[in-house]
Motif scaffolding. Structure first.
Motif, PDB file in Angstrom:
ATOM      1  N   LEU A   7       0.763  -1.293  -0.173  1.00 17.41           N
ATOM      2  CA  LEU A   7      -0.038  -0.104  -0.083  1.00 17.41           C
ATOM      3  C   LEU A   7       0.833   1.167   0.019  1.00 17.41           C
ATOM      4  N   LYS A   8       2.092   1.048  -0.033  1.00 13.61           N
ATOM      5  CA  LYS A   8       3.183   2.286   0.127  1.00 13.61           C
ATOM      6  C   LYS A   8       3.076   3.080   1.156  1.00 13.61           C
ATOM      7  N   GLN A   9       2.427   2.216   2.340  1.00 10.64           N
ATOM      8  CA  GLN A   9       2.548   2.939   3.595  1.00 10.64           C
ATOM      9  C   GLN A   9       3.804   2.433   4.243  1.00 10.64           C
ATOM     10  N   TYR A  10       5.186   2.886   3.863  1.00 10.79           N
ATOM     11  CA  TYR A  10       6.317   2.323   4.319  1.00 10.79           C
ATOM     12  C   TYR A  10       6.747   2.641   5.684  1.00 10.79           C
ATOM     13  N   ASP A  11       6.408   3.935   6.363  1.00  9.59           N
ATOM     14  CA  ASP A  11       6.567   3.950   7.757  1.00  9.59           C
ATOM     15  C   ASP A  11       5.963   2.746   8.709  1.00  9.59           C
ATOM     16  N   LYS A  12       4.686   2.429   8.045  1.00  9.49           N
ATOM     17  CA  LYS A  12       4.167   1.256   9.113  1.00  9.49           C
ATOM     18  C   LYS A  12       4.660   0.107   8.763  1.00  9.49           C
ATOM     19  N   ALA A  13       5.094  -0.108   7.487  1.00 15.73           N
ATOM     20  CA  ALA A  13       5.467  -1.315   6.992  1.00 15.73           C
ATOM     21  C   ALA A  13       6.899  -1.652   7.996  1.00 15.73           C
ATOM     22  N   ILE A  14       7.767  -0.334   7.786  1.00 14.42           N
ATOM     23  CA  ILE A  14       8.844  -0.675   8.741  1.00 14.42           C
ATOM     24  C   ILE A  14       8.737  -0.738  10.169  1.00 14.42           C
ATOM     25  N   ALA A  15       7.683  -0.068  10.847  1.00  8.81           N
ATOM     26  CA  ALA A  15       7.590  -0.427  12.096  1.00  8.81           C
ATOM     27  C   ALA A  15       7.033  -1.656  12.599  1.00  8.81           C
ATOM     28  N   VAL A  16       6.148  -2.319  11.495  1.00  4.45           N
ATOM     29  CA  VAL A  16       5.923  -3.676  11.969  1.00  4.45           C
ATOM     30  C   VAL A  16       7.066  -4.777  11.612  1.00  4.45           C
ATOM     31  N   ALA A  17       7.682  -4.311  10.552  1.00  2.00           N
ATOM     32  CA  ALA A  17       9.022  -5.396  10.336  1.00  2.00           C
ATOM     33  C   ALA A  17       9.943  -5.266  11.232  1.00  2.00           C
ATOM     34  N   GLU A  18      10.227  -4.041  11.843  1.00  2.46           N
ATOM     35  CA  GLU A  18      11.012  -3.993  12.965  1.00  2.46           C
ATOM     36  C   GLU A  18      10.881  -4.654  14.203  1.00  2.46           C
ATOM     37  N   ARG A  19       9.387  -4.812  14.362  1.00  6.17           N
ATOM     38  CA  ARG A  19       8.893  -5.744  15.568  1.00  6.17           C
ATOM     39  C   ARG A  19       9.388  -6.951  15.190  1.00  6.17           C
ATOM     40  N   ALA A  20       9.205  -7.720  14.008  1.00  5.39           N
ATOM     41  CA  ALA A  20       9.579  -9.019  13.815  1.00  5.39           C
ATOM     42  C   ALA A  20      10.976  -9.076  13.532  1.00  5.39           C
ATOM     43  N   ARG A  21      11.614  -7.947  13.237  1.00  4.09           N
ATOM     44  CA  ARG A  21      13.195  -8.201  13.388  1.00  4.09           C
ATOM     45  C   ARG A  21      13.974  -8.506  14.806  1.00  4.09           C
ATOM     46  N   LEU A  22      13.253  -7.714  15.717  1.00  4.13           N
ATOM     47  CA  LEU A  22      13.522  -8.061  17.036  1.00  4.13           C
ATOM     48  C   LEU A  22      13.549  -9.465  17.586  1.00  4.13           C
ATOM     49  N   ARG A  23      12.356 -10.279  17.076  1.00  2.00           N
ATOM     50  CA  ARG A  23      12.248 -11.642  17.479  1.00  2.00           C
ATOM     51  C   ARG A  23      13.001 -12.526  16.563  1.00  2.00           C
ATOM     52  N   TYR A  24      13.125 -12.148  15.299  1.00  8.20           N
ATOM     53  CA  TYR A  24      14.052 -12.975  14.482  1.00  8.20           C
ATOM     54  C   TYR A  24      14.785 -11.950  13.440  1.00  8.20           C
ATOM     55  N   PRO A  25      16.141 -11.662  14.110  1.00  7.53           N
ATOM     56  CA  PRO A  25      16.834 -10.801  13.469  1.00  7.53           C
ATOM     57  C   PRO A  25      17.574 -11.326  12.117  1.00  7.53           C
ATOM     58  N   LYS A  26      17.631 -12.605  11.846  1.00  6.55           N
ATOM     59  CA  LYS A  26      18.234 -13.155  10.669  1.00  6.55           C
ATOM     60  C   LYS A  26      17.175 -13.667   9.662  1.00  6.55           C
ATOM     61  N   ASN A  27      16.095 -13.122   9.830  1.00  2.00           N
ATOM     62  CA  ASN A  27      14.868 -13.670   8.691  1.00  2.00           C
ATOM     63  C   ASN A  27      15.066 -12.845   7.525  1.00  2.00           C
ATOM     64  N   TYR A  28      15.644 -13.384   6.525  1.00  2.00           N
ATOM     65  CA  TYR A  28      16.078 -12.602   5.200  1.00  2.00           C
ATOM     66  C   TYR A  28      14.941 -12.199   4.618  1.00  2.00           C
ATOM     67  N   ASN A  29      13.687 -12.794   4.602  1.00  2.00           N
ATOM     68  CA  ASN A  29      12.507 -12.299   3.985  1.00  2.00           C
ATOM     69  C   ASN A  29      12.219 -10.837   4.653  1.00  2.00           C
ATOM     70  N   ASN A  30      12.057 -11.067   5.775  1.00  2.00           N
ATOM     71  CA  ASN A  30      11.858  -9.742   6.678  1.00  2.00           C
ATOM     72  C   ASN A  30      12.872  -8.680   6.328  1.00  2.00           C
ATOM     73  N   LEU A  31      14.136  -9.040   6.367  1.00  2.00           N
ATOM     74  CA  LEU A  31      15.197  -7.814   5.949  1.00  2.00           C
ATOM     75  C   LEU A  31      14.999  -7.480   4.542  1.00  2.00           C
ATOM     76  N   SER A  32      14.863  -8.303   3.587  1.00  2.00           N
ATOM     77  CA  SER A  32      14.636  -8.009   2.416  1.00  2.00           C
ATOM     78  C   SER A  32      13.725  -6.790   2.157  1.00  2.00           C
ATOM     79  N   LEU A  33      12.310  -7.355   2.984  1.00  2.00           N
ATOM     80  CA  LEU A  33      11.187  -6.035   3.002  1.00  2.00           C
ATOM     81  C   LEU A  33      11.671  -4.713   3.715  1.00  2.00           C
TER      82      LEU A  33
END
Length: 134
Positions: A68-94
């Motif tokens: 939806l091109k709501q990048y700030d929200k996408a980043i906020a949620v993906a950073e939450r996931a990153r805290l839990r799984y810091p080496k998840n490549y799909n999340n890091l790519s997003l």
């Protein structure tokens, strides 16, 4: 990510609770396939509030926000996931794509370095590294 502080043991889920969760997950899948992102985001936010341990859905939420091109929200949620799984490549790519989209070069470089640690031979990452050299 303090949302995990909400996790506590309530005993085994009842059959009704399991059936309700399964129904919710099927409905989410349908909403995403049909690209009904408003319903998807509403239901998935409630799902995460009730089941904060379902980290995979953080990635799904983030990918919809990115779509939806709501990048700030996408980043906020993906950073939450990153805290839990810091080496998840799909999340890091997003995250990398979202940081590129908003032009946050410092975060692009940091995230790109992390991606390269996971996939050092990836040519697309190598090209991005050249593009975003310091």
């Amino acid at each position: 990510d303090i949302s995990l502080c909400k996790i506590y043991y309530k005993g085994l889920p009842t059959n009704d609770e399991r059936a309700s969760l399964e129904q919710t997950l099927k409905l989410l899948s349908t909403y995403k396939i049909e690209r009904d992102y408003e319903k998807f985001l509403d239901l998935s936010q409630r799902l995460i509030a009730d089941y904060p341990h379902l980290t995979d859905y953080l990635f799904e939420i983030s990918s919809v926000y990115k779509e939806l091109k709501q990048y700030d929200k996408a980043i906020a949620v993906a950073e939450r996931a990153r805290l839990r799984y810091p080496k998840n490549y799909n999340n890091l790519s997003l995250l990398l794509e979202s940081y590129i989209s908003i032009g946050n070069l410092e975060k692009v470089r940091v995230t790109l370095d992390t991606c390269l640690q996971i996939k050092p031979e990836d040519m697309r990452l190598q090209e991005l590294k050249e593009q975003f050299r310091r």
